[in-house]
Design a protein around this motif. Sequence first.
Motif, PDB file in Angstrom:
ATOM      1  N   THR A   1      39.610  45.179  37.674  1.00 36.75           N
ATOM      2  CA  THR A   1      38.922  43.997  38.187  1.00 36.75           C
ATOM      3  C   THR A   1      39.244  42.773  37.337  1.00 36.75           C
ATOM      4  O   THR A   1      39.512  42.883  36.136  1.00 36.75           O
ATOM      5  CB  THR A   1      37.396  44.215  38.198  1.00 36.75           C
ATOM      6  OG1 THR A   1      36.761  43.024  38.676  1.00 36.75           O
ATOM      7  CG2 THR A   1      36.870  44.527  36.798  1.00 36.75           C
ATOM      8  N   ASP A   2      39.244  41.639  37.988  1.00 37.62           N
ATOM      9  CA  ASP A   2      39.358  40.364  37.269  1.00 37.62           C
ATOM     10  C   ASP A   2      37.976  39.789  36.980  1.00 37.62           C
ATOM     11  O   ASP A   2      37.846  38.644  36.574  1.00 37.62           O
ATOM     12  CB  ASP A   2      40.214  39.371  38.057  1.00 37.62           C
ATOM     13  CG  ASP A   2      39.615  39.048  39.422  1.00 37.62           C
ATOM     14  OD1 ASP A   2      38.612  39.703  39.816  1.00 37.62           O
ATOM     15  OD2 ASP A   2      40.138  38.151  40.115  1.00 37.62           O
ATOM     16  N   PHE A   3      36.944  40.579  37.218  1.00 36.48           N
ATOM     17  CA  PHE A   3      35.550  40.187  36.988  1.00 36.48           C
ATOM     18  C   PHE A   3      35.130  39.012  37.864  1.00 36.48           C
ATOM     19  O   PHE A   3      34.266  38.227  37.494  1.00 36.48           O
ATOM     20  CB  PHE A   3      35.292  39.885  35.501  1.00 36.48           C
ATOM     21  CG  PHE A   3      35.669  41.025  34.596  1.00 36.48           C
ATOM     22  CD1 PHE A   3      34.864  42.153  34.549  1.00 36.48           C
ATOM     23  CD2 PHE A   3      36.823  40.986  33.840  1.00 36.48           C
ATOM     24  CE1 PHE A   3      35.208  43.233  33.728  1.00 36.48           C
ATOM     25  CE2 PHE A   3      37.178  42.050  33.036  1.00 36.48           C
ATOM     26  CZ  PHE A   3      36.377  43.179  32.970  1.00 36.48           C
ATOM     27  N   VAL A   4      35.782  38.910  39.015  1.00 36.25           N
ATOM     28  CA  VAL A   4      35.422  37.883  39.994  1.00 36.25           C
ATOM     29  C   VAL A   4      35.287  38.574  41.346  1.00 36.25           C
ATOM     30  O   VAL A   4      36.241  39.185  41.832  1.00 36.25           O
ATOM     31  CB  VAL A   4      36.502  36.785  40.068  1.00 36.25           C
ATOM     32  CG1 VAL A   4      36.157  35.771  41.147  1.00 36.25           C
ATOM     33  CG2 VAL A   4      36.646  36.090  38.712  1.00 36.25           C
ATOM     34  N   ASP A   5      34.124  38.494  41.957  1.00 31.59           N
ATOM     35  CA  ASP A   5      33.869  39.258  43.182  1.00 31.59           C
ATOM     36  C   ASP A   5      34.600  38.711  44.407  1.00 31.59           C
ATOM     37  O   ASP A   5      34.968  39.469  45.307  1.00 31.59           O
ATOM     38  CB  ASP A   5      32.361  39.281  43.479  1.00 31.59           C
ATOM     39  CG  ASP A   5      31.628  40.259  42.576  1.00 31.59           C
ATOM     40  OD1 ASP A   5      32.302  41.128  41.975  1.00 31.59           O
ATOM     41  OD2 ASP A   5      30.394  40.158  42.481  1.00 31.59           O
ATOM     42  N   ASP A   6      34.773  37.401  44.465  1.00 32.01           N
ATOM     43  CA  ASP A   6      35.310  36.847  45.711  1.00 32.01           C
ATOM     44  C   ASP A   6      36.830  36.729  45.725  1.00 32.01           C
ATOM     45  O   ASP A   6      37.405  36.152  46.634  1.00 32.01           O
ATOM     46  CB  ASP A   6      34.642  35.504  46.043  1.00 32.01           C
ATOM     47  CG  ASP A   6      34.926  34.432  45.005  1.00 32.01           C
ATOM     48  OD1 ASP A   6      35.654  34.719  44.021  1.00 32.01           O
ATOM     49  OD2 ASP A   6      34.425  33.312  45.177  1.00 32.01           O
ATOM     50  N   THR A   7      37.497  37.271  44.700  1.00 33.23           N
ATOM     51  CA  THR A   7      38.951  37.437  44.791  1.00 33.23           C
ATOM     52  C   THR A   7      39.216  38.881  45.194  1.00 33.23           C
ATOM     53  O   THR A   7      38.793  39.806  44.498  1.00 33.23           O
ATOM     54  CB  THR A   7      39.632  37.150  43.440  1.00 33.23           C
ATOM     55  OG1 THR A   7      39.020  37.950  42.431  1.00 33.23           O
ATOM     56  CG2 THR A   7      39.496  35.689  43.065  1.00 33.23           C
ATOM     57  N   PRO A   8      39.876  39.109  46.321  1.00 36.76           N
ATOM     58  CA  PRO A   8      40.105  40.483  46.783  1.00 36.76           C
ATOM     59  C   PRO A   8      40.864  41.309  45.740  1.00 36.76           C
ATOM     60  O   PRO A   8      41.672  40.762  44.980  1.00 36.76           O
ATOM     61  CB  PRO A   8      40.958  40.294  48.043  1.00 36.76           C
ATOM     62  CG  PRO A   8      40.656  38.905  48.504  1.00 36.76           C
ATOM     63  CD  PRO A   8      40.415  38.102  47.264  1.00 36.76           C
ATOM     64  N   ASN A   9      40.569  42.592  45.696  1.00 36.65           N
ATOM     65  CA  ASN A   9      41.335  43.477  44.819  1.00 36.65           C
ATOM     66  C   ASN A   9      42.812  43.433  45.209  1.00 36.65           C
ATOM     67  O   ASN A   9      43.166  43.304  46.382  1.00 36.65           O
ATOM     68  CB  ASN A   9      40.819  44.909  44.917  1.00 36.65           C
ATOM     69  CG  ASN A   9      39.500  45.085  44.176  1.00 36.65           C
ATOM     70  OD1 ASN A   9      39.154  44.279  43.329  1.00 36.65           O
ATOM     71  ND2 ASN A   9      38.761  46.125  44.524  1.00 36.65           N
ATOM     72  N   GLN A  10      43.642  43.570  44.213  1.00 34.27           N
ATOM     73  CA  GLN A  10      45.081  43.437  44.457  1.00 34.27           C
ATOM     74  C   GLN A  10      45.807  44.434  43.570  1.00 34.27           C
ATOM     75  O   GLN A  10      45.552  44.505  42.367  1.00 34.27           O
ATOM     76  CB  GLN A  10      45.498  41.983  44.145  1.00 34.27           C
ATOM     77  CG  GLN A  10      46.906  41.633  44.570  1.00 34.27           C
ATOM     78  CD  GLN A  10      47.125  40.120  44.557  1.00 34.27           C
ATOM     79  OE1 GLN A  10      46.251  39.359  44.971  1.00 34.27           O
ATOM     80  NE2 GLN A  10      48.280  39.697  44.080  1.00 34.27           N
TER      81      GLN A  10
HETATM   82 CA   LIG Z   1      38.387  40.292  42.185  1.00 35.61          CA
END
Ligand SMILES: [Ca+2]
Length: 196
Positions: free
Chosen positions: A19-28
């Motif tokens: 995770t990038d610790f940001v919820d509204d960026t889709p997993n990639q």
């Molecule tokens: Ca994210």
Amino acid sequence: MRHIWADDDSQATGQCDSTDFVDDTPNQAAKSESDCNVTINSCSAESPFWGAIDPPDMVENYMDYSADACMTMFSKGQKARMYSFLNTDPARVAIKTSPAGCNNITVAVKELYTNFNDYIFVYPNPANDVLHINVTKFTPQNLNCEIYNSNGQLVKALKHLDFQNTVNLSELANGMYVVKVYNSEVNAIKKITIAK
Ligand SMILES: [Ca+2]
Ligand SMILES: [Ca+2]
């Protein structure tokens, strides 16, 4: 801020557990390869933020490795994360009060003495009937301006400069002039030509 693929880039597809610790960026699953594939959807297991939606990879995000022309945005979650660090992290909180690039912050005295000439912009040069004097990176405090002709005679004086100032030169003859901007602590000298 972490890369949008959470720096979990082993080139293996389907790796969506970081995770990038940001919820509204889709997993990639991996970084973009300097391209702009707007339909790629490398992970389907998304954070609860997305509900039943399975968004494609956010290749428009500055934290991907898309082509420059493709990157146009940060997400609201990334914005909140940036503000959080800027407001609370001891190593970064000083950025908010840094004099670099901000007009209305008083700079440290030493820097002010050293660089004051760089904070004063006088234009156009050559000038005709009007001269603009701009003060940057420094709150004008009792700043005055004096203009001298080539014989050293004072021909113009202004008091209490603002950030942006306009001087009427219509009664002055063509020639070389010296513009002095100063207060009790600092002093800037600019040379201009009046050519009508
Ligand atoms: Ca994210
Ligand atoms: Ca997805």
